[in-house]
Write a protein that holds these residues in place. Structure first.
Motif, short mmCIF file in Angstrom:
data_model
loop_
_atom_site.label_atom_id
_atom_site.label_comp_id
_atom_site.label_asym_id
_atom_site.label_seq_id
_atom_site.Cartn_x
_atom_site.Cartn_y
_atom_site.Cartn_z
N MET A 1 68.14 -2.05 -11.66
CA MET A 1 68.63 -2.44 -10.34
C MET A 1 69.19 -3.86 -10.39
N ILE A 2 70.29 -4.06 -9.68
CA ILE A 2 70.88 -5.39 -9.51
C ILE A 2 70.49 -5.90 -8.13
N CYS A 3 70.09 -7.17 -8.03
CA CYS A 3 69.84 -7.79 -6.73
C CYS A 3 70.97 -8.73 -6.39
N PHE A 97 61.95 -9.55 -6.82
CA PHE A 97 62.53 -9.05 -8.07
C PHE A 97 61.54 -8.15 -8.82
N ARG A 98 60.30 -8.60 -8.90
CA ARG A 98 59.30 -7.83 -9.65
C ARG A 98 59.01 -6.49 -8.96
N ALA A 99 58.89 -6.53 -7.63
CA ALA A 99 58.52 -5.32 -6.90
C ALA A 99 59.58 -4.24 -7.04
N ARG A 100 60.83 -4.63 -7.27
CA ARG A 100 61.92 -3.66 -7.36
C ARG A 100 62.45 -3.47 -8.77
N ASP A 101 61.78 -4.06 -9.72
CA ASP A 101 62.18 -3.96 -11.12
C ASP A 101 63.66 -4.35 -11.29
N VAL A 102 64.01 -5.48 -10.70
CA VAL A 102 65.38 -6.00 -10.77
C VAL A 102 65.69 -6.46 -12.18
N GLN A 103 66.87 -6.07 -12.70
CA GLN A 103 67.28 -6.48 -14.05
C GLN A 103 68.19 -7.71 -14.07
#
Length: 439
Positions: A1-3, A97-103
């Motif tokens: 996932m991109i944030c 970021f951690r909760a959504r496994d952002v790359q």
């Protein structure tokens, strides 16, 4: 996932993030969009973007304070956010970021991402630097501020010497960085080694084309930080092409009627500045052009309205620029590129160094004239008249328009973001980013 992590206190940044959201989702990438608030959150939502506001969000007063504190406007001894805000925002972002496994995280003026990305072990990509990047000042082309820089005997220096010293010293200047470095030290992550590094990420998108920026593609894409101590150790640059707003907004009926004229119309879109300056500029432009269309953004400028002046809050500039004779803008890259993509010449009033650099590029192409902020209350009318009297300026603008028309800036930027995040075409994780996530 991109944030995507826009600072929604700025219309220009909000619009660029919207373009990137469209391009990324069109490529099948999963995208999360978060912000700390601001007046343009609803604009993203109106365009179908789900936005998560981290924390309590910004009040209108805090937005005004922030805009008044940015480089070139606010004093250099502060960091725009308080230490407590930096600490809080970094924690909120890293948790998100951690909760959504952002790359990877993509931002502009949410500069706290420089620290939170390290806590989460992901790359940070920035899209807001405009022309104010190392290849420019390594060639001595950045424009020094009007205000004193604190150099010995500065008032006696020839302009060329002052510009040389400004460019030479930029990689070592640490203005606006102190708060970030105090919090970075607390958190045990790398700080911000210089002012240019504050505006850059692991990857900085150069959202223009070589023909305008004036530096060959291989020298930008192959840029190496020097001196190394002034930048993030893995900082890279990449050309991606113009990136500016294409709002899905209708042109209001009353604006259509206002533009239905044989007389020249000027478009005044001075965002992130004072209402008083807008009023002064509109009064000047009215002496040079019969009709003036004004983008009021966050200001209440209804008192300016008359038979010859029309004010709207937010307008689809990409639809209006081709229909006006001249524009007056502050020089943010989005506004500059919107005008050049439309083939419309313009006057620029830079508020800070990045805007001055963007306008210098436009002047070198013969499509614009810059009026320093110190002369903005008296010099705009003459600059508008000079543009309207010179047909070559319009031809130059049309030439740049044709160059921009061949480039998919948002699409190329999306590809660069996907590469930096090590994602495949469907959002599958490829090679992990080298930074280990901090617990």
């Amino acid at each position: 996932m991109i944030c995507l992590l826009p600072n929604c206190g700025f219309l220009s940044e909000t619009s660029r993030i919207l373009e990137l959201h469209r391009a990324l989702t069109a490529r099948g990438v999963e995208v999360a969009t978060a912000t700390h608030g601001g007046p343009y959150v609803d604009l993203l939502r109106e365009h179908g973007v789900q936005v998560d506001v981290l924390g309590d969000g910004w009040t209108p007063e805090r937005v005004r304070e922030f805009v008044a504190s940015i480089p070139g406007i606010g004093p250099p001894g502060q960091s725009m956010w308080t230490d407590a805000e930096i600490r809080q925002y970094v924690a909120l972002e890293a948790e998100y970021f951690r909760a959504r496994d952002v790359q990877a995280v993509v931002t502009g003026w949410t500069l706290t991402a420089l620290l939170s990305s390290q806590l989460a072990g992901i790359p940070v990509i920035v899209e807001h630097s405009g022309a104010f990047v190392p290849p420019l000042f390594e060639r001595g082309r950045a424009i020094p501020p009007e205000t004193p820089m604190g150099l010995p005997l500065e008032g006696l220096m020839p302009a060329r010497l002052r510009k040389f010293l400004f460019n030479k010293g930029l990689p070592r200047r640490k203005v606006y960085t102190e708060g970030f470095n105090r919090v970075a030290n607390e958190l045990g992550v790398a700080g911000v080694p210089s002012f240019p590094a504050l505006l850059m990420g692991d990857l900085t998108l150069i959202t223009d084309i070589p023909e305008v920026f004036g530096v060959p593609r291989d020298e930008v894409d192959g840029w190496i930080p020097k001196p190394a101590a002034s930048y993030r150790s893995n900082a890279r640059l990449r050309y991606t092409g113009p990136l500016f707003a294409h709002f899905d907004l209708p042109v209001p009926d009353r604006v259509e009627r206002f533009l239905a004229t044989q007389d020249p119309v000027a478009y005044v879109a001075l965002t992130s500045t004072s209402a008083d300056l807008v009023r002064d500029v509109v009064a000047q432009v009215r002496t040079a052009v019969p009709k003036v269309l004004v983008a009021g953004t966050s200001h209440d400028l209804s008192d300016l309205e008359s038979e010859h002046v029309l004010v709207e809050r937010v307008l689809p500039s990409h639809q209006l620029m081709p229909r006006v004779a001249v524009a007056v803008i502050t020089g943010g890259q989005g506004s500059v590129q919107t005008a050049m993509a439309a083939g419309t010449p313009f006057v620029g009033i830079p508020l800070q160094a990045e805007q001055a650099a963007n306008l210098d590029l436009a002047e070198r192409q013969g499509v614009a004239r810059t009026v320093p902020l110190s002369q903005a209350t008296v010099g705009v009318a003459n600059a508008v008249r000079a543009i309207l009297a010179d047909p070559q300026t319009k031809r130059n603008a049309q030439r740049i328009s044709e160059l921009y028309a061949t480039t998919d800036g948002a699409g190329t930027a999306a590809e660069a973001i996907i590469d930096a995040a090590s994602l495949g075409p469907r959002g599958k994780v490829g090679v992990e980013h080298s930074t280990k996530r901090r617990s």
